[in-house]
Design an enzyme around this catalytic site. Structure first.
Site: not given
Ligand code: SF4
Length: 356
Positions: A96, A117, A124, A207, A350
């Protein structure tokens, strides 16, 4: 005769390889540079688009090489203008990406920001307990072109939906960018190159959940983009509970690595701090955060509103406590901004990305 061997992804090849490929197929070397321009400057995703190459050459390229572009599998728009895209990869995996419109005060004037983003991995491996992606297994790293395609597509959507191009890029979607180091840097190289998308590195923020060794490597590579550390707690034991990567990357090790990064690059460092109800919002937490900021040159803090997800037990901090926390930081001269959550109604905020 039908070809049976696998065709190579043309976008995995550098300019020298493209020049060699052109020559192998009986064309002059400069055709490689032309292909490179089509791929990265004009974002071509087919050989047919390369109209200054002969039909015969394009046909030969097609026989030996292929494009593996992303396609948009689903697209949702929030009431606040945020757009979430589910991108399908050539092998059927999905990731995404999110377009976040916002208005920021910069140098005494308000300016519209369009932030993309991006995801860097399918799933992950770091299992942060508040993050929806952390509940997915890591399937694979994204290729540089797959990261680049997210920028091209979100830029297109930004122009269609909001009438203005992207202004900023953050690697805060699915995955830990520093665990896909080479491909993330390869993508950024193409995104920032004058013969690529020509977006300033100063408008890009990578990040990380905090991998000290890789933060040092960014310093050694003298990168020009900004760095954000997803901090979320300032006490090692408590941080390890919500972010297991902290067990092998303590706060002291991260502070040392961030100082090294700053010495080598002068790049901007931001601590991302999600305020959770009853977990990291006390006065002692704020004091420790101030102390930590003093140990990292020019560090600033983004306070982020938490968005509860089905699989985790966390709740967001109440407004009054959030304000008290931020006031404490300001009183102690820490630059801190509250990032309002965007796209909550479409699970684009987020920590909410999980290919629902
Ligand atoms: S917060 Fe980032 S590093 Fe942690 S699980 Fe989610 S995607 Fe991975």
């Amino acid at each position: 005769m039908e070809r049976t061997e696998k065709r190579r992804d043309i976008r995995s090849m550098g300019i020298k390889e493209l020049e060699a490929a052109a020559q192998e197929l009986g064309e002059p070397k400069f055709r490689g540079k032309q292909m490179h321009e089509w791929i990265w400057k004009h974002s071509a995703t087919s050989f047919e688009a390369m109209t200054n190459l002969s039909n015969a050459f394009r046909q030969k390229l097609q026989e030996h090489y292929e494009f593996r572009p992303l396609t948009i599998d689903a697209q949702q728009q929030s009431t606040d203008g945020t757009v979430k895209c589910r991108f399908k990869l050539f092998d059927g995996n999905v990731v995404e990406g999110v377009l976040i419109p916002s208005t920021e005060r910069a140098e005494d004037r308000l300016s519209d920001r369009m932030t993309a983003c991006l995801s860097s991995q399918v799933g992950c491996s770091l299992n942060c307990s508040f993050c929806a992606t952390g509940f997915m297994d890591l399937k694979r790293n994204l290729e540089p072109a797959e990261i680049y395609d997210q920028v091209v597509m979100l830029n297109r959507i930004s122009q269609q939906v909001h009438g203005s191009p992207l202004t900023n890029i953050v690697f805060m979607g699915m995955g830990e960018p520093l665990l896909n180091y080479r491909n993330v840097l390869g993508a950024i190289e193409r995104i920032t190159a004058p013969d690529g998308l020509n977006i300033s590195a100063k408008r890009i923020t990578v990040s990380t959940a905090g991998i000290a060794k890789m933060i040092r490597r960014l310093g050694d590579d003298e990168v020009r983009f900004n760095l954000a550390l997803s901090l979320h707690h300032t006490h090692d034991e408590a941080r390890s509970k919500i972010m297991p990567i902290n067990e092998s990357n303590s706060l002291d090790a991260l502070v040392d690595a961030l100082n090294y990064f700053y010495d080598k690059t002068g790049g901007r460092i931001t601590f991302e701090y999600i305020l959770f109800d009853g977990l990291n919002e006390s006065k002692e937490d704020a004091e420790r955060l101030v102390q930590l900021c003093r140990r990292v040159p020019a560090a600033r803090v983004n306070i982020i509103e938490y968005n509860p997800i089905d699989m985790a037990r966390f709740q967001k901090s109440e407004q009054q406590r959030r304000e008290r926390f931020v006031d404490y930081l300001h009183q102690h001269r820490v630059t801190a901004k509250v990032r309002r959550s965007r796209g909550k109604d479409i699970d684009a905020a987020c920590g909410q990305l999980a290919n629902k």
